[in-house]
Scaffold this motif. Structure first.
Motif, PDB file in Angstrom:
ATOM      1  N   ASP A  80       0.796  -1.420  -0.115  1.00 45.42           N
ATOM      2  CA  ASP A  80       0.160  -0.104   0.332  1.00 45.42           C
ATOM      3  C   ASP A  80       0.863   1.014  -0.295  1.00 45.42           C
ATOM      4  OD1 ASP A  80      -1.964  -1.575  -0.158  1.00 45.42           O
ATOM      5  OD2 ASP A  80      -2.315  -1.366   2.249  1.00 45.42           O
TER       6      ASP A  80
ATOM      7  N   TYR B 249       3.834   1.506  -0.908  1.00 46.18           N
ATOM      8  CA  TYR B 249       4.712   1.674  -1.917  1.00 46.18           C
ATOM      9  C   TYR B 249       4.268   2.187  -3.392  1.00 46.18           C
ATOM     10  CZ  TYR B 249       9.256   0.999   1.133  1.00 46.18           C
ATOM     11  OH  TYR B 249       9.865   1.043   1.539  1.00 46.18           O
ATOM     12  N   HIS B 250       2.706   1.471  -3.311  1.00 44.96           N
ATOM     13  CA  HIS B 250       2.078   2.485  -4.635  1.00 44.96           C
ATOM     14  C   HIS B 250       1.942   3.348  -4.133  1.00 44.96           C
ATOM     15  CE1 HIS B 250      -1.407   2.025  -7.753  1.00 44.96           C
ATOM     16  NE2 HIS B 250      -1.711   2.265  -6.383  1.00 44.96           N
ATOM     17  N   ALA B 251       1.173   3.757  -3.806  1.00 41.22           N
ATOM     18  CA  ALA B 251       1.464   5.076  -2.927  1.00 41.22           C
ATOM     19  C   ALA B 251       2.088   6.388  -3.805  1.00 41.22           C
ATOM     20  CB  ALA B 251       0.743   5.327  -1.508  1.00 41.22           C
TER      21      ALA B 251
ATOM     22  N   PHE C  57       5.697   5.007  -5.618  1.00 40.70           N
ATOM     23  CA  PHE C  57       5.823   4.974  -6.435  1.00 40.70           C
ATOM     24  C   PHE C  57       5.007   4.600  -7.633  1.00 40.70           C
ATOM     25  CE2 PHE C  57       9.881   3.801  -3.395  1.00 40.70           C
ATOM     26  CZ  PHE C  57      10.141   5.086  -3.967  1.00 40.70           C
ATOM     27  N   GLY C  58       3.510   4.641  -7.209  1.00 41.97           N
ATOM     28  CA  GLY C  58       2.436   3.993  -7.945  1.00 41.97           C
ATOM     29  C   GLY C  58       2.643   2.352  -8.255  1.00 41.97           C
ATOM     30  N   TRP C  59       3.616   1.918  -7.592  1.00 39.60           N
ATOM     31  CA  TRP C  59       4.059   0.017  -7.871  1.00 39.60           C
ATOM     32  C   TRP C  59       2.815  -0.444  -8.309  1.00 39.60           C
ATOM     33  CZ3 TRP C  59       9.119  -0.446  -4.757  1.00 39.60           C
ATOM     34  CH2 TRP C  59      10.418   0.167  -4.931  1.00 39.60           C
ATOM     35  N   LYS C  60       2.914  -1.924  -8.660  1.00 38.80           N
ATOM     36  CA  LYS C  60       1.699  -2.388  -8.933  1.00 38.80           C
ATOM     37  C   LYS C  60       2.912  -3.492  -8.716  1.00 38.80           C
ATOM     38  CE  LYS C  60      -1.255  -0.302 -11.605  1.00 38.80           C
ATOM     39  NZ  LYS C  60      -2.145  -0.469 -13.549  1.00 38.80           N
TER      40      LYS C  60
ATOM     41  N   ALA D 255       7.120  -1.802 -11.903  1.00 35.13           N
ATOM     42  CA  ALA D 255       6.639  -0.053 -12.755  1.00 35.13           C
ATOM     43  C   ALA D 255       6.139  -0.236 -14.097  1.00 35.13           C
ATOM     44  CB  ALA D 255       7.740   0.524 -12.897  1.00 35.13           C
ATOM     45  N   ASN D 256       4.871   0.332 -15.058  1.00 37.22           N
ATOM     46  CA  ASN D 256       5.104  -0.342 -16.418  1.00 37.22           C
ATOM     47  C   ASN D 256       5.345  -0.850 -16.588  1.00 37.22           C
ATOM     48  OD1 ASN D 256       4.359   3.218 -16.201  1.00 37.22           O
ATOM     49  ND2 ASN D 256       6.683   4.194 -16.358  1.00 37.22           N
TER      50      ASN D 256
ATOM     51  N   CYS E  62       6.114  12.635  -4.352  1.00 34.08           N
ATOM     52  CA  CYS E  62       6.730  11.684  -3.561  1.00 34.08           C
ATOM     53  C   CYS E  62       6.423  11.507  -2.045  1.00 34.08           C
ATOM     54  CB  CYS E  62       7.916  10.970  -3.568  1.00 34.08           C
ATOM     55  SG  CYS E  62       8.234  10.087  -5.406  1.00 34.08           S
TER      56      CYS E  62
ATOM     57  N   ALA F  16       3.678  12.024  -0.442  1.00 31.47           N
ATOM     58  CA  ALA F  16       2.488  10.951  -0.660  1.00 31.47           C
ATOM     59  C   ALA F  16       2.594   9.997   0.309  1.00 31.47           C
ATOM     60  CB  ALA F  16       2.583   9.650  -2.070  1.00 31.47           C
TER      61      ALA F  16
END
Length: 271
Positions: free
Chosen positions: A36, A38-40, A42-45, A60-61, A227, A230
């Motif tokens: 939760d 690092y998604h916030a 960096f946007g990582w999935k 990332a992408n 960053c 967030a």
């Protein structure tokens, strides 16, 4: 080397970029909470891997950029980010480390598609080594997340000697990393680009673990301020913003996640 950022360069092996950092991994207590955060920031999935529920890969992408292992409590390990360096032979690198006063905490053990080990240098800074096919293509990985890694240590020259011998920096082998002294730091370059720095100044007996010898991961991001915001909003700590008090907007910030793992975000413009 294939310079396309697609999965085509996933066939690169550790032998192709030996000595260079090729992966980073976080040991955490709570995998879901770490995801939760690092998604916030960096946007990582995240996706599962064959090693089990406690191991996840961050993307990332659609590029694999980091691992998260919820094993800090189970294995009695520190919550921390750790860099992994590519080696031709994990067994030989471990042997070289032990011969030169380092210690081995884990491995080498099999983590398909390769083998890994976790070591500490003579001053106690923890790092990993990786032998085998890279989890992510080396160039696409560096572009997608880490800008470089920096060792804060007691004596940069002594550390450079240790790592140079263990990881075969500045060796006669084709494609090896180059080591230079630049702006009061030892700088490691691979294919002409800075991939690691070694900085003197850490104190072995310091009460604050962030002042003791350790590797710091610098993640390249498009917006440092976003960053930082967030990180604060999701339970993290802002250790320092900017390398000076006059930076507007800031080009660098040192952050800690809610578990205490420290890392740096740096502007892609400063890579």
């Amino acid at each position: 080397m294939n310079r396309d950022t697609t999965v085509q360069d996933d066939v690169i092996s550790s032998e192709s970029v030996f000595g260079a950092p090729c992966w980073v991994s976080l040991t955490a207590r709570d995998e879901a909470a770490a995801e939760d955060y690092y998604h916030a920031v960096f946007g990582w999935k995240f996706r599962s891997v064959a090693l089990g529920d406690r191991f996840r890969i961050a993307y990332a992408n659609d590029v694999p950029v980091a691992g998260i292992s919820a094993v800090a409590s189970m294995w009695q390990m520190a919550v921390a980010w750790t860099p992994y360096f590519a080696v031709s032979s994990a067994d030989e690198a471990v042997a070289r480390g032990q011969e030169r006063g380092g210690t081995t905490a884990v491995g080498p053990i099999a983590f398909p598609p390769g083998r890994a080990a976790l070591l500490a240098d003579r001053d106690g800074a923890v790092f990993g080594i990786w032998e085998g096919r890279l989890i992510s293509g080396w160039e696409s990985w560096r572009r997608a997340a880490p800008a470089f890694v920096r060792l804060h240590t007691r004596d940069a020259f002594d550390a450079a000697m240790f790592y140079g011998e263990v990881l075969e920096w500045a060796s006669p082998k084709p494609g090896c990393c180059e080591v230079h002294y630049e702006a009061d730091e030892v700088v490691l370059r691979s294919e002409g680009e800075i991939v690691a720095r070694i900085h003197s100044g850490a104190v072995e007996a310091a009460p604050d673990p962030t002042i003791r010898p350790h590797w710091q991961i610098h993640f390249a991001v498009p917006d440092v301020e976003a960053c930082v915001g967030a990180a604060r909003a999701h339970g993290g700590t802002v250790v320092r913003v900017g390398t000076s008090h006059t930076e507007t907007p800031p080009t660098e910030a040192v952050l800690r996640d809610p578990d205490g793992a420290q890392f740096t975000v740096t502007s892609r413009k400063n890579r």
